[in-house]
Scaffold this active site. Structure first.
Site, mmCIF file in Angstrom:
data_model
loop_
_atom_site.group_PDB
_atom_site.id
_atom_site.type_symbol
_atom_site.label_atom_id
_atom_site.label_comp_id
_atom_site.label_asym_id
_atom_site.label_seq_id
_atom_site.Cartn_x
_atom_site.Cartn_y
_atom_site.Cartn_z
ATOM 1 N N GLU A 425 0.837 -1.192 0.000
ATOM 2 C CA GLU A 425 0.000 0.000 0.000
ATOM 3 C C GLU A 425 0.875 1.247 0.000
ATOM 4 O OE1 GLU A 425 -2.243 0.271 3.605
ATOM 5 O OE2 GLU A 425 -2.919 2.313 3.217
ATOM 6 N N ASP A 498 -1.190 -1.088 5.748
ATOM 7 C CA ASP A 498 -1.107 -0.516 7.096
ATOM 8 C C ASP A 498 -2.122 -1.177 8.019
ATOM 9 O OD1 ASP A 498 0.833 1.245 6.358
ATOM 10 O OD2 ASP A 498 -0.549 2.924 6.007
ATOM 11 N N ASP A 500 -4.405 -0.031 9.778
ATOM 12 C CA ASP A 500 -5.473 0.901 10.153
ATOM 13 C C ASP A 500 -6.689 0.641 9.259
ATOM 14 O OD1 ASP A 500 -4.788 1.888 7.720
ATOM 15 O OD2 ASP A 500 -3.957 3.778 8.456
#
Ligand code: 0RA
Length: 635
Positions: A425, A498, A500
């Site tokens: 990403e 990530d 998140d």
């Protein structure tokens, strides 16, 4: 304890369970997380057999803080009387003799076959400790085992007015790579089991957290509710789920189906409650019947003209969500993963049942019938257009060009069995990964932010996305009908995002892409998810990483009192320097990879569709439901 004398039979018994401990994978598929969860399914399936036989209405599963799982049912209770051949109570035989479980059960449909139905004795053999409690004939009976062997005889411990069986087991940490049960994995499976067994109540409780998590599944509509659930976030083509069942000498067949306005199909087939991922005769019968019946109807109604070609099966199944569930007495499971139904009699049985019932339905419900046929006709048109567009794209050399995408940092080794590609990403994390990697066998492809949502876009738009083209050319396999696994340039495709919400979303998008257009990559076990750490705990010059909240607590708990430590929370891959990224996430000798499976078509389908689908509400619910799991909610 008095000295035991072993008869020949006893030794055979021990050898049986010894064999299970020596080669666990032969019995439960693997010693990874999948095998671990299989233990629970094995115990639950025995309770489900009681439900199928009509004696059990409720099953409770509890994950305990001490690492055990307890499965309780209100069935007849495992018999406790002596089995003359073994000179032991039946319950002890069931728990210590391989494949003994079914022998005392009489006939009826059973959840058994393939890896399933290996018997609770296998669970016993692979548990450091197991306790069984039976309520039967007014008494409570109990016995305990260690590594499959009784620690004492079956004893009556009290009186009761109820009936049932409860099995508590502690999986052997020496055998399993992990003994950490995953609530969501169990929950998905238990929901599926509840859908397949109308009105059976299954509860799942996780007592490991301070605030226990609990889910209860009970579906009065059975597989009708299953289809509604899968279509929850979709716009449907007709309101009511189509349902029919048939019973014959061959067994029973149940079908529930409903079309949505989407492009993909989800036809799930089950035989005796087992998800037959590889299909088989029941699914073939269903598909044949569907194609024939819809074409017949379309012609009779003049929607298809004489000159028109027949609608293809694929066109008709576009947007279809269906459950085909059969129960039969002697199921034969074949195929690589023993999830393909082989009984030839089921093909004709399901086919004629579906042809008859569906023809009748279409005749009696002209409005939905017309919508369904129109949807299929549209699909046929779109497919023809897409084929043209693909041919055009191919001519332009986009799909099969030998020029690899500019952003790909390829590896030097050429043997795909040895190589891996990280789908990363963002450009900045991509940059760190490029510095961190071992360039001989690790390739890096950075992907820009949100890749296109292929669930919403048709294949044409998906193919015009730059990120998706880059993935396709880098992976080398092409997609959909042109997909060729043997052309895969890497046998590990590792998604690294990530920790998140955005990362979870992007991971989901990439998985959706694999699921829809390269499913065989997942089936072949080529798709993985990287596990970057959440914390770095520094003490003096030393440091440790924690990958979960629980691990962090454990690391802190292990430290001597009043130790000063320095805690770093990683919000994203970008916060790690290349060296940290290598030692935590990329070094094959130290990293943990999660292998992606389609074992759980339901879970995959559902979470993809919830996150990607048409409707906003389920998506918000999903994010809220999983907010606890999302480690760093960026607010
Ligand atoms: C053998 C025979 C009968 C029931 C069972 C086993 C049985 C096994 C398990 C495992 C978990 N829960 C279970 N409940 C029942 C039939 C007993 C009879 O005929 O009464």
């Amino acid at each position: 304890m008095p000295e035991q004398t072993y008869s020949g039979k006893d030794i055979q018994v021990l050898e049986g369970l010894e064999a299970v401990r020596k080669r666990p994978s032969m019995y439960i598929g693997s010693t990874g997380p999948k095998g671990l969860h299989h233990l629970v399914y094995e115990v639950v399936d025995n309770s489900v057999d009681e439900a199928l036989a009509g004696y059990c209405t409720a099953i409770d599963i509890v994950i305990r803080p001490d690492g055990s799982v307890i499965v309780t049912d209100n069935g007849r209770g495992i018999p406790v009387d002596n089995v003359p051949k073994h000179r032991k109570p039946a319950v002890e035989v069931v728990l210590t003799v391989l494949h003994a479980g079914g022998k005392f059960g009489g006939d009826g449909y059973k959840v058994s076959g393939g890896l399933h139905g290996v018997g609770v004795s296998v669970v016993n053999a692979l548990s450091s400790s197991l306790e069984v409690e039976v309520k039967r004939g007014g008494k409570i009976w109990a016995q305990a085992y260690e590594y499959g062997k009784p620690t004492g005889p079956l004893k009556s411990t009290g009186r009761t007015k109820t009936r049932g069986t409860s099995v508590t087991f502690w999986p052997d940490a020496e055998i399993f790579e992990t003994v950490d049960f995953d609530f969501d994995t169990l929950s998905t499976r238990m929901r599926e089991t509840a859908f397949l067994n109308k009105n059976l109540k299954i509860t799942l409780t996780d007592e490991r957290e301070l605030e226990p998590r609990r889910e209860e599944f009970r579906y009065a509509g059975g597989i009708i509710d299953f289809v509604k659930y899968l279509n929850e976030s979709k716009d449907t083509v007709h309101n009511k789920v189509i349902y029919f069942e048939a019973e014959g000498r061959e067994g029973v067949a149940e079908v529930a189906m409903q079309w949505n306005t989407g492009y993909s199909d989800s036809v799930l087939a089950f035989a005796n409650n087992i998800n037959t991922h590889e299909g088989g005769t029941h699914l073939e019968g269903f598909k044949n019947a569907l194609t024939r019946t819809v074409n017949d109807y379309a012609r009779r109604q003049g929607i298809l003209k004489e000159k028109d070609d027949n609608l293809s099966g694929e066109d008709i199944r576009e947007g279809l969500v269906a459950i085909v569930s059969v129960k039969l007495r002697d199921p034969q499971f074949e195929g690589q993963t023993k999830t393909k139904l082989g009984n030839t009699e089921m093909r004709g049985f399901v086919q004629s049942a579906v042809m008859q019932a569906l023809a009748e339905y279409l005749e009696e419900h002209p409005k939905p019938a017309r919508s369904i046929v129109n949807k299929s006709a549209q699909a046929a048109k779109a497919r023809a257009a897409a084929r043209k567009a693909r041919e055009l794209t191919r001519r332009k050399g986009l799909l099969e060009s030998s020029t690899l995408p500019g952003k790909l940092a390829d590896c030097s080794v050429r043997d795909p069995e040895l190589t891996e590609i990280y789908l990363v990403e963002g450009d900045s994390a991509g940059g760190s990964a490029k510095q961190a990697r071992d360039r001989s066998f690790q390739a890096i492809l950075p992907l820009k932010g949100k890749i296109l949502n292929v669930e919403k876009a048709g294949i044409n738009r998906a193919l015009s996305s730059e990120e998706i083209q880059a993935m396709i050319t880098a992976l080398g396999t092409s997609i959909a009908e042109e997909f060729d696994l043997s052309q895969a340039r890497y046998h590990k495709a590792i998604i690294m995002t990530d920790a998140d919400v955005d990362g979870a979303h992007i991971r989901c998008l990439i998985l959706t892409f694999f699921y829809r257009y390269m499913r065989e990559m997942i089936e072949a076990g080529y798709v993985y998810i990287a596990q970057p750490p959440l914390y770095k705990i520094g003490v003096g010059k030393k440091h440790e990483y924690a990958y979960t909240e629980r691990q962090l607590q454990q690391v802190i708990a292990r430290m001597p009192e009043n130790t000063k430590y320095n805690l770093q929370r990683y919000k994203g891959l970008g916060e790690m320097n290349p060296e940290q990224l290598w030692e935590t996430t990329m070094d094959p000798s130290r990293r943990t990879l999660m292998q992606v499976t389609v074992d759980d078509a339901l879970g995959a389908e559902k979470s993809f569709v919830d996150l990607m689908g048409d409707q906003v509400e389920p998506r918000r619910e999903f994010i809220q439901r999983h907010a606890k799991d999302v480690r760093f909610l960026d607010i």
